[in-house]
Design an enzyme around this catalytic site. Structure first.
Site, PDB file in Angstrom:
ATOM      1  N   HIS A  30       6.516  21.683   2.238  1.00  0.00           N
ATOM      2  CA  HIS A  30       5.473  20.790   2.094  1.00  0.00           C
ATOM      3  C   HIS A  30       5.578  19.558   1.447  1.00  0.00           C
ATOM      4  CE1 HIS A  30       2.908  24.647   2.362  1.00  0.00           C
ATOM      5  NE2 HIS A  30       4.167  24.896   2.632  1.00  0.00           N
ATOM      6  N   ASP A 126      -2.797  19.384  -0.550  1.00  0.00           N
ATOM      7  CA  ASP A 126      -2.081  20.320   0.393  1.00  0.00           C
ATOM      8  C   ASP A 126      -2.989  21.207   0.531  1.00  0.00           C
ATOM      9  OD1 ASP A 126      -0.435  22.438   1.465  1.00  0.00           O
ATOM     10  OD2 ASP A 126       1.248  21.623   0.610  1.00  0.00           O
TER      11      ASP A 126
END
Ligand code: UDP
Length: 468
Positions: A30, A126
């Site tokens: 990520h 995110d």
């Protein structure tokens, strides 16, 4: 106010007063795409704070040249040590800790007004942390989620979130999705019996999207055009990928050859690139299952039998914790043909002329890297989005083969060998290579000046500038 500088990630304009925060979930897969996205934003003039958490900062070292437009800040979270014991408990305590530390961080950032510390106006968060949207919006920041999976996987998860699809589907038949994708049950994202919590985590990404003006996805339009068009009917999605270092694509970001994440691993002094340099063109099978997958011992046994009993040269990334699964003498027996390391710069390896194919778990970053570097794949998906990625690799993009697994879910030595041989020397080997080169060119086109992803990033930056 504008000024130019050649420092850091390239020569660029700094548009003062335009400060955004980028905040990834603290996992390698990520952080790196959101870091690459950040580099593109900086190159287009934004001032950027990259936020990470204390647990990630212990295992990942951000290795970037200093830049006046880039600030790295760390906020506290919780220890990752109990993730395996209870993912649900970890996620809950992570959310509680980060909600607090993020709120404090934003409050502080908003009252700072020195020239050095221009207050941020927006946070790119995110998508697996949808609650960040609430924390930021309550403090007056605009918000934009960043999705680190493919558009197709997002498409499927969105339907699950909306209640029109369940995983696994009630009848064991193919599911035809609105964007003209037909997926067999085994192609849908896979959540083993005990991973209800992972399914919930993944579908929660679609919560809190009502007030966002931008939804970024790490893909590119040509790669997933039907799905992207379908999703764009109801959501403000913008493709911004592939987010791999610029040197492997358009080369427009100065010195951008690696993600800039130094994973603290040593390889015992072995250099995979030097080793590859000594090998012939297209002669090495590269094997990696990413940063998280824990292979079953039986799977390791099939892989080691394959590598010991065939003549393949191989470079295998195997984390330290997995080494004990290797049979006795395996390293000595294969040292003439093979190298095992615990980490490498994967884009650099994939772009090496000695690599013939990539045996992969089909993590989305690895998939994008192989597509962008024109390397055909042997797909051994394990779970979550990897199964859907494998379907696209084999049947939509035509850049690889999905290895058939046995009834225990293991890719056997025989199936592995047959798949690798088909990719590197079978009747369709040339077709796989040509398709890979086609996608490599299209990936470059997407991020190069005027490409679809480049335009989306430019539009976003212009909108930020216009709003201040
Ligand atoms: N990676 C790397 N070196 C390695 C193994 C992996 O740089 O030796 C990187 C790889 O380039 C990719 C990421 O780790 O960017 C893995 O992400 P992916 O989404 O493929 O899988 P995950 O680790 O999230 O399962």
């Amino acid at each position: 106010m504008e000024e130019t500088t050649g420092n850091g990630v390239g020569r660029r304009r700094i548009v003062k007063q335009n400060h955004v925060i980028v905040f990834p979930f603290p996992r390698h897969g990520h952080i790196s795409p959101m870091l690459q996205f950040s580099k593109r934003l900086i190159s287009k003039g934004l001032l950027l704070t990259f936020l990470t958490t204390s647990s990630a900062s212990q295992s990942l070292i951000l290795n970037l040249p200093p830049s006046p437009s880039f600030h790295l800040k760390i906020i506290s979270d919780v220890s990752e040590s109990n993730v395996l014991a209870s993912l649900a408990a970890y996620l809950q305590s992570f959310r509680a800790a980060v909600t607090k530390s993020l709120a404090n961080f934003i409050d502080q950032a908003l009252i700072s007004s020195s020239d050095e510390e221009i207050p941020p106006t927006l946070i790119v968060y995110d998508s697996v942390m949808p609650w960040v949207q609430t924390v930021a919006a309550e403090r007056g920041l605009d918000t934009a989620p960043f999705f680190t999976q493919s558009a197709a996987v997002n498409h499927v998860l969105l339907l699950v979130y909306g209640g029109s699809l369940s995983i696994p589907p009630p009848e064991n038949v193919a599911v035809s999705l609105p964007a003209e994708i037909a997926l067999q049950p085994g192609d849908l994202p896979a959540f083993p019996d005990d991973s209800e919590v992972v399914l919930k985590f993944m579908t929660s990404q679609f919560y809190n999207l009502e007030n966002v003006k931008w939804i970024f996805i790490n893909t590119f339009d040509r790669l997933e055009s039907k799905v992207v068009n379908w999703m764009a009917k109801t959501l403000p999605i913008k493709t911004v990928g592939p987010t791999i270092p610029s040197a492997y694509l358009d080369g427009r970001l100065e010195d951008d050859k690696a993600y800039g994440l130094n994973v603290s691993k040593s390889n015992g002094g072995k250099s995979p690139i030097k080793w590859l340099d000594s090998k012939e063109t297209a002669s090495v099978v590269y094997i990696s299952f990413g940063s998280l997958v824990i292979l079953l011992e039986e799977q390791v046994k099939e892989l080691t039998n394959l590598l010991r009993d065939t003549d393949f040269s191989f470079l295998w990334v195997l984390r330290e914790s997995e080494l004990e699964k290797l049979p006795n003498n395996f390293l000595q027996d294969t040292s003439e043909r093979g190298l095992i390391v615990n980490w490498c710069c994967q884009p650099q390896v994939l772009s090496h002329k000695a690599v013939s194919c990539f045996v992969t778990h089909c993590g989305w970053n690895s998939t994008l890297e192989a597509l962008s570097l024109g390397v055909p794949m042997v797909a051994i998906p394990q779970w979550v989005d990897q199964t859907t990625n494998a379907k696209f690799i084999a049947d939509v993009w035509g850049v690889g083969i999905r290895v058939k697994k046995n009834e225990k879910g293991i890719a056997t030595k025989e199936e592995l060998e047959a798949s690798i041989r088909k990719i590197v020397q079978g009747e369709r080997a040339n077709e796989f290579k040509q398709n890979s080169i086609k996608w490599k060119n299209l990936a470059k086109e997407a991020v190069d000046e005027g490409g679809t992803s480049d335009k989306h990033i430019e539009e976003f930056v212009q909108a930020i500038v216009a709003s201040n």
